[in-house]
Structures are given as C-alpha cells and as structure tokens.
Design a protein around this motif. Structure first.
Motif: not given
Lengths: 112, 115
Positions: A61-69
């Motif tokens: 599983l890979t989770f990303q948080f956007g640059d602008a949150r």
C-alpha cells in the motif's frame, strides 16, 4: 455537502491487479488518515499523512498526501483477496479537537 | 489487551421505544467519540467527549439523541422514541488525545434495527 469526497465508491477487481483510491476536498487539512474496515468490525487505522507531498508505504500500500494538503490517494499493488474491505479517509476539522470528518468510503472487492 | 468494547452487538427494537447503547473505551483514553454508519457508508460524527470539558454535541441529529460519559470512562448513547431512520451501526471510538494527529480506536459497533 461532503467535505471529503472519495472515489470510486465501489471497486471490484481480480487478484493481482493494481488500484488507486482517491480522497479529495476543497478544504486544507492538517493531516489525513486512512482506515480499513471489515464487515462486523470497526475501522482500523492504516496510516496518517501529515506533510504536503508526503508518501508513505505500508507493504503493497502506498499513500500520498497532496502538496496543497487537500487530497490524498491510496494505491494498492498486486491486490489480494485479503485486501477486501471498506477504505475510509478521514481528517480533523480545524480547531475542533480530535473530531474527524470521514469520506463516504470505497468498498473494495478483490476476487481470487 | 482490551480494546474498545460495545454492547449490545445487535439491538432490534420497535418504533417509539427508547434504546441505550454502551461503550467501554480503552483505559487511559481521555477522548471518546460516537459515530453512526449506514450500510456500506462512511461515518457520521455524533458526539465527542474530551476529559472534563463539555461534550461537543454538534453532530446529534435531533433532541431524541443524548449521551453521557460517567467518571471519564464508560459512555452511554440514548435514543428516545426510536424511528426507522435511526437504524444503523453505532460505532464508538476512543483516543489518547495527546495532541497532534490522533489514532482513534474503534469498537465493533452496535447494529440497531428499528422495526
């Protein structure tokens, strides 16, 4: 109005396929969390992302948080039947303590 | 170790009756939350207790819903004069509330069916 919009709402795939679930908002969140829920049980925390642009990996599983949150994604590589469940993103409301707002969830079914 | 427990696990009641749902949080957790979940859906916030502060009741859908937390531990959610639209799974969670992003630990829920 749903503050956190998840897509897709339903996903049925074959074992071994890859998938991505999205969690989007027009609001900025200080952090976002992903939970997984199995039938008859409460949600269980998978990960918390805090920093804009952050990427966290938990086995397949890979989770990303956007640059602008304002958004986050969950990518599963080579899905297995054991990944079946309801995936929920959640984030704290500003200045409201620990209260979380949840997305409507993504129901994932992985068939052998 | 003991997690969050809820009772009963299932409750079937008739429209108009009152019901009480119980939550036993993890020992030492100062924050306690109640959520409602309709079939296959996300969680709807109901009420939040933090230590000795006044509870945040902003999510309660009507004045038929109330909750209390005794001694900073066990909590009871009461629904008076139940309606069919109250049918759902009621989930309780607790957390340390130590500041910063906080992991909420959920109980298995109480499935309420109003006939």
């Amino acid at each position: 109005t749903q503050l956190l919009e998840q897509s897709p709402q339903f996903l049925s795939i074959q074992e071994g396929e890859n998938l991505t679930v999205y969690c989007n908002s027009s609001s900025v969140f200080s952090s976002l969390q992903w939970y997984r829920q199995e039938p008859g049980e409460g949600p269980v925390l998978l990960v918390t992302v805090v920093t804009g642009g952050e990427v966290k990996k938990l086995k397949r599983l890979t989770f990303q948080f956007g640059d602008a949150r304002k958004d986050s994604s969950l990518h599963i590589t080579a899905a297995q039947p054991g990944d079946t469940g309801l995936y929920l993103c959640a984030g704290p409301l500003y200045n409201q303590g620990g209260k979380l707002i949840f997305g409507q969830g993504t129901e994932l079914s992985v068939k052998p | 170790g003991a997690g969050v427990s809820q009772s009963p696990s299932n409750k079937v009641t008739e429209k108009g009756k009152d019901v009480e749902l119980r939550c036993d949080p993890i020992s030492g957790h100062t924050a306690l939350y109640w959520y409602r979940q309709s079939l296959g859906q996300g969680l709807e916030f109901l009420i939040y207790f933090q230590g000795n502060s006044a509870p945040d009741k902003s999510g309660l859908p009507s004045d038929r819903f109330s909750a209390e937390r005794t001694g900073g531990s066990v909590s009871t959610l009461t629904i008076q004069r139940t309606q069919q639209e109250d049918s759902a799974v009621y989930l309780c969670a607790s957390s340390l509330a130590a500041g910063g992003p906080d992991e909420q630990f959920f109980g298995p829920g109480t499935r309420l069916t109003v006939l």
